[in-house]
Design an enzyme around this catalytic site. Structure first.
Site, short mmCIF file in Angstrom:
data_model
loop_
_atom_site.label_atom_id
_atom_site.label_comp_id
_atom_site.label_asym_id
_atom_site.label_seq_id
_atom_site.Cartn_x
_atom_site.Cartn_y
_atom_site.Cartn_z
N SER A 74 62.69 -73.68 3.02
CA SER A 74 63.72 -74.46 3.71
C SER A 74 64.92 -74.79 2.84
O SER A 74 65.67 -75.72 3.14
CB SER A 74 63.13 -75.72 4.35
OG SER A 74 62.43 -76.46 3.44
N THR A 171 63.49 -79.67 1.98
CA THR A 171 64.87 -79.88 1.50
C THR A 171 64.87 -80.47 0.11
O THR A 171 64.13 -81.42 -0.17
CB THR A 171 65.59 -80.84 2.47
OG1 THR A 171 65.74 -80.17 3.71
CG2 THR A 171 66.96 -81.25 1.94
N THR A 189 69.78 -77.51 1.79
CA THR A 189 68.74 -77.10 2.74
C THR A 189 69.18 -75.90 3.57
O THR A 189 70.38 -75.61 3.68
CB THR A 189 68.43 -78.27 3.71
OG1 THR A 189 67.23 -78.00 4.44
CG2 THR A 189 69.56 -78.49 4.71
N ARG A 199 73.21 -75.48 14.81
CA ARG A 199 72.67 -76.81 14.47
C ARG A 199 72.93 -77.16 13.00
O ARG A 199 72.73 -76.37 12.10
CB ARG A 199 71.16 -76.81 14.74
CG ARG A 199 70.47 -78.16 14.47
CD ARG A 199 69.81 -78.18 13.11
NE ARG A 199 69.00 -79.40 12.92
CZ ARG A 199 68.51 -79.77 11.74
NH1 ARG A 199 68.73 -79.06 10.66
NH2 ARG A 199 67.79 -80.86 11.63
N THR A 222 64.72 -86.30 3.14
CA THR A 222 64.17 -85.05 3.67
C THR A 222 63.34 -85.39 4.89
O THR A 222 62.92 -86.53 5.08
CB THR A 222 63.33 -84.31 2.61
OG1 THR A 222 62.82 -83.09 3.18
CG2 THR A 222 62.17 -85.14 2.11
N GLY A 223 63.13 -84.40 5.73
CA GLY A 223 62.38 -84.64 6.96
C GLY A 223 63.24 -84.30 8.16
O GLY A 223 64.22 -83.57 8.04
N1 ASP Z 1 66.36 -82.64 6.67
C1 ASP Z 1 66.43 -81.21 6.85
C2 ASP Z 1 67.15 -80.92 8.13
O1 ASP Z 1 66.84 -81.51 9.12
C3 ASP Z 1 65.09 -80.57 6.91
C4 ASP Z 1 64.13 -80.86 5.80
O2 ASP Z 1 64.18 -81.87 5.13
O3 ASP Z 1 63.28 -80.00 5.58
O4 ASP Z 1 67.98 -80.04 8.14
#
Ligand code: ASP
Length: 311
Positions: A74, A171, A189, A199, A222-223
């Site tokens: 990611s 991320t 990311t 997106r 992250t998330g």
């Molecule tokens: N926060 C990142 C996103 O939504 C994804 C991730 O943290 O893996 O683009």
């Protein structure tokens, strides 16, 4: 257990990690904290620190490691594509004086974090998107790279067959403090796997994926980007630290904001923080969030404390 016992050289060790919350907050300082099990990113940031590099140099060097790692699905090269098969990258960077730069929806470049830094240092804009960001990168001779890997193509094929997506969050958020006590942060990311084309998540948004205030501290997220950007999570963490909360408490409060806004979600949302005097903290919505810490005593990976049992 000796702190050195925690130095992680292999991801397999992560399952045996101690809880971050088990450590005393007092005197818990570091030069670098980054999201997930990224000891090589922390190591790269520490190498800049040791060479008397600036906090910006530290966090940029840290973020570039997973950007080049095909195994990190990611971030950067090897990142999982959107539904149309394109790998699109988002990144931002910020220093202790409110200088910041960001790029989003960038394709075909190896290091979006360095392009974000160039936006900060060479323009009077904060964010460039898509074709404009790519034209800027070309003009400034940034290295191009074909970002999609065989594994990522295969993963998209499988996803198209059964549309099942795991909690794939990796991320990189890196926060650093240099020898002069200045702090900075970087976030990079490829966003959510199999997202709709176009997106953009929280990661390149100043205040959402990253925020730094030299007078207070820094935070990164992250998330689930849609959740984190809705509550401006990293800004919340820094504002809570400004009000006197410890980095751990401030991260937990930002997680609470996410939970109140999205009470029924099974998705992860997690934060790391570093105060201006180098105290670090982290907190996640769900179990399984690891953070990597680097300082004079080496590099360690910990499981962050979390609020909800995994659903
Ligand atoms: N926060 C990142 C996103 O939504 C994804 C991730 O943290 O893996 O683009």
């Amino acid at each position: 257990m000796n702190r050195r016992d925690f130095i992680v050289s292999s991801p397999a060790l992560v399952s045996a990690l101690p809880l971050l919350s088990a450590r005393a907050v007092k005197g818990r300082t570091a030069q670098v904290i980054c999201t997930w099990n990224n000891p090589r990113a922390a190591e790269a940031a520490m190498a800049k620190y040791a060479g008397d590099g600036s906090a910006l140099d530290m966090v940029e060097a840290g973020a570039k490691v997973p950007e080049s790692d095909a195994g990190d699905t990611s971030v950067g090269y090897g990142g999982l594509p959107d539904q149309s098969g394109r790998v699109t990258l988002d990144a931002c960077i910020m220093d202790h004086e409110m200088n910041c730069g960001a790029v989003c929806y960038v394709q075909g470049y190896a290091h979006p974090i360095s392009i974000a830094r160039a936006v900060m240092e060479r323009t009077d804009h904060v964010m460039l998107a898509g074709a404009g960001a790519e034209a800027f990168a070309k003009k400034h001779a940034f290295a191009r790279k074909r970002l999609i890997t065989k594994n990522a193509k295969q993963a998209l094929k499988e996803w198209k067959r059964n549309q099942v997506q795991g909690n794939n969050h990796d991320t990189i958020g890196v926060l650093g403090r240099d020898m002069n006590g200045r702090i900075a942060g970087a976030c990079s990311t490829s966003g959510r796997a199999y997202k709709l084309p176009g997106r953009v998540g929280d990661s390149p948004i100043i205040g959402a994926g990253l925020y730094v205030d030299g007078a207070v501290g820094a935070a990164a997220a992250t998330g689930m980007g849609e959740h984190i950007q809705t509550v401006l999570g990293s800004f919340v963490v820094v504002e809570m630290m400004r009000q006197g909360k410890s980095p751990d408490e401030a991260c937990a409060m930002a997680v609470d904001r996410v939970i109140s806004a999205f009470p029924d979600s099974p998705e992860q949302a997690a934060f790391v923080a570093l105060s201006r005097d180098g105290v670090y903290g982290a907190h996640a919505r769900l179990a399984g969030f690891t953070v990597c810490i680097a300082g004079d005593e080496g590099i360690e990976v910990y499981d962050a404390n979390y609020t909800e049992a995994n659903r």
